[in-house]
Design a protein around this motif. Structure first.
Motif, short mmCIF file in Angstrom:
data_model
loop_
_atom_site.label_atom_id
_atom_site.label_comp_id
_atom_site.label_asym_id
_atom_site.label_seq_id
_atom_site.Cartn_x
_atom_site.Cartn_y
_atom_site.Cartn_z
N GLY A 8 0.81 -10.91 8.60
CA GLY A 8 -0.01 -12.09 8.02
C GLY A 8 -0.88 -11.56 6.85
O GLY A 8 -1.27 -12.33 6.25
N ASP A 9 -1.33 -10.02 7.18
CA ASP A 9 -2.44 -9.72 6.19
C ASP A 9 -1.93 -9.69 4.80
O ASP A 9 -0.63 -9.38 4.50
N VAL A 10 -2.68 -9.79 3.78
CA VAL A 10 -2.25 -9.78 2.38
C VAL A 10 -2.63 -8.48 1.64
O VAL A 10 -4.21 -8.23 1.76
N ILE A 11 -1.96 -7.88 0.76
CA ILE A 11 -2.55 -6.47 0.36
C ILE A 11 -1.82 -6.60 -0.88
O ILE A 11 -1.11 -7.18 -1.50
N ASP A 12 -2.68 -5.56 -1.61
CA ASP A 12 -2.07 -4.88 -2.95
C ASP A 12 -1.51 -3.55 -2.68
O ASP A 12 -2.25 -2.62 -1.88
N GLN A 57 7.73 4.61 -4.54
CA GLN A 57 8.08 5.62 -3.33
C GLN A 57 8.47 6.99 -3.66
O GLN A 57 8.42 7.74 -3.03
N ALA A 58 9.69 6.75 -4.54
CA ALA A 58 10.35 7.86 -5.01
C ALA A 58 9.60 8.83 -5.87
O ALA A 58 9.95 10.16 -5.63
N GLN A 59 8.71 8.51 -6.48
CA GLN A 59 7.99 9.39 -7.62
C GLN A 59 6.36 9.48 -7.10
O GLN A 59 5.73 10.58 -7.71
N GLY A 60 5.98 8.85 -6.00
CA GLY A 60 4.59 8.94 -5.94
C GLY A 60 4.09 8.72 -4.27
O GLY A 60 5.04 8.55 -3.50
N ARG A 61 3.01 8.46 -4.17
CA ARG A 61 2.52 8.07 -2.84
C ARG A 61 1.85 6.73 -2.74
O ARG A 61 1.21 6.44 -3.85
N LEU A 62 2.08 6.17 -1.80
CA LEU A 62 1.43 4.75 -1.79
C LEU A 62 0.44 4.48 -0.67
O LEU A 62 0.29 5.07 0.13
N SER A 63 -0.38 3.67 -1.25
CA SER A 63 -1.86 3.20 -0.60
C SER A 63 -1.96 1.76 -0.82
O SER A 63 -1.20 1.29 -1.61
N MET A 64 -2.96 1.12 -0.23
CA MET A 64 -3.14 -0.26 -0.30
C MET A 64 -4.37 -0.52 -0.20
O MET A 64 -5.40 -0.01 0.16
N THR A 65 -4.93 -1.62 -0.88
CA THR A 65 -6.19 -2.66 -0.68
C THR A 65 -5.82 -3.80 0.31
O THR A 65 -4.53 -4.52 0.13
N ILE A 66 -6.82 -4.08 1.20
CA ILE A 66 -6.50 -5.47 1.88
C ILE A 66 -7.40 -6.67 1.35
O ILE A 66 -8.54 -6.50 1.12
N HIS A 67 -6.71 -7.66 1.24
CA HIS A 67 -7.45 -8.82 0.94
C HIS A 67 -8.43 -9.40 2.00
O HIS A 67 -7.67 -9.48 3.01
N THR A 68 -9.36 -10.03 1.82
CA THR A 68 -10.04 -10.59 3.05
C THR A 68 -9.56 -11.85 3.15
O THR A 68 -9.14 -12.65 2.14
N ARG A 69 -9.64 -12.53 4.27
CA ARG A 69 -9.11 -13.61 4.89
C ARG A 69 -10.10 -14.95 4.46
O ARG A 69 -11.18 -14.46 4.27
#
Length: 219
Positions: free
Chosen positions: A152-156, A207-219
């Protein structure tokens, strides 16, 4: 006088036997009462992941207490994947398992009440959704950061490429987390996201070329 006492004792015995029989009958009727609906619940605290037959038990609830999507005894849940943790005694519903039920409920912004999720998300908080969305597995580089997420969380999603500039760039924005399956963390953490096909392609390339991270949207 003795004859009178004997007569009373003889009369009391049949009455006591009848009362005992009635008590037993009442207990049997209570045990065999058809009231209630049998559904499946967690037999123990479950961390998520693939379900086994021993992971669920049958419980009986009043009909008005059975949620939509609950599974009846005999439902083929063995081998299905639990999207997140489930407490002992918590009911098993289609919104808890990877599949159309979870995907549909996540996209409408109605969380399944996971205590780790910080409360349900409302429909107004969900990004606009439409037809053509797909469930996209991605692997985040930092498993500790991924553990902060719940369905249910929303991320970038951001990508940093080893042979490119040091600044990370967004490859998918405002995507909703469908599931965070458990598993090995030495190679990152797996997430399942609701994305468009175009976002899925961008995530696969990132994913194939780099590393993934994320930021989390506030609810």
């Amino acid at each position: 006088m003795r004859d009178l006492k004997r007569l009373r004792a003889r009369r009391r015995r049949p009455i006591a036997a009848v009362l005992a029989g009635l008590a037993v009958a009442c207990v049997l009727l209570a045990v065999r009462s058809p009231d209630g609906v049998e559904v499946l619940a967690a037999a123990r605290d479950l961390p998520g992941g693939r379900l086994a037959a021993a992971d669920v038990v049958v419980v009986r609830l009043p009909p008005d207490a059975v949620p939509a999507g609950a599974y009846a005894p005999g439902s083929p849940v063995s081998g299905r994947v639990l999207a997140g943790p489930l407490r002992r005694g918590e009911l098993l519903t289609d919104a808890r398992l990877l599949g159309p039920g979870l995907f549909r409920q996540t996209l409408t912004g109605q969380a399944s009440g996971d205590p780790a999720g910080g409360g349900p998300a409302t429909a107004s908080e969900a990004p606009a959704v439409g037809p053509g969305l797909v469930a996209t597995p991605v692997r985040m580089a930092d498993p500790d950061a991924a553990r902060l997420l719940s369905p249910g969380d929303v991320i970038d999603v951001l990508a940093a490429f080893e042979d490119g500039p040091f600044q990370a760039r967004a490859v998918a924005q405002e995507v909703r987390v469908i599931a965070r399956p458990p598993g090995r963390t030495d190679g990152g953490a797996l997430l399942v996201l609701a994305t468009t096909p175009a976002q899925a392609a961008q995530l696969a390339q990132a994913q194939a070329q780099g590393r993934l991270s994320m930021t989390i949207h506030t609810r």
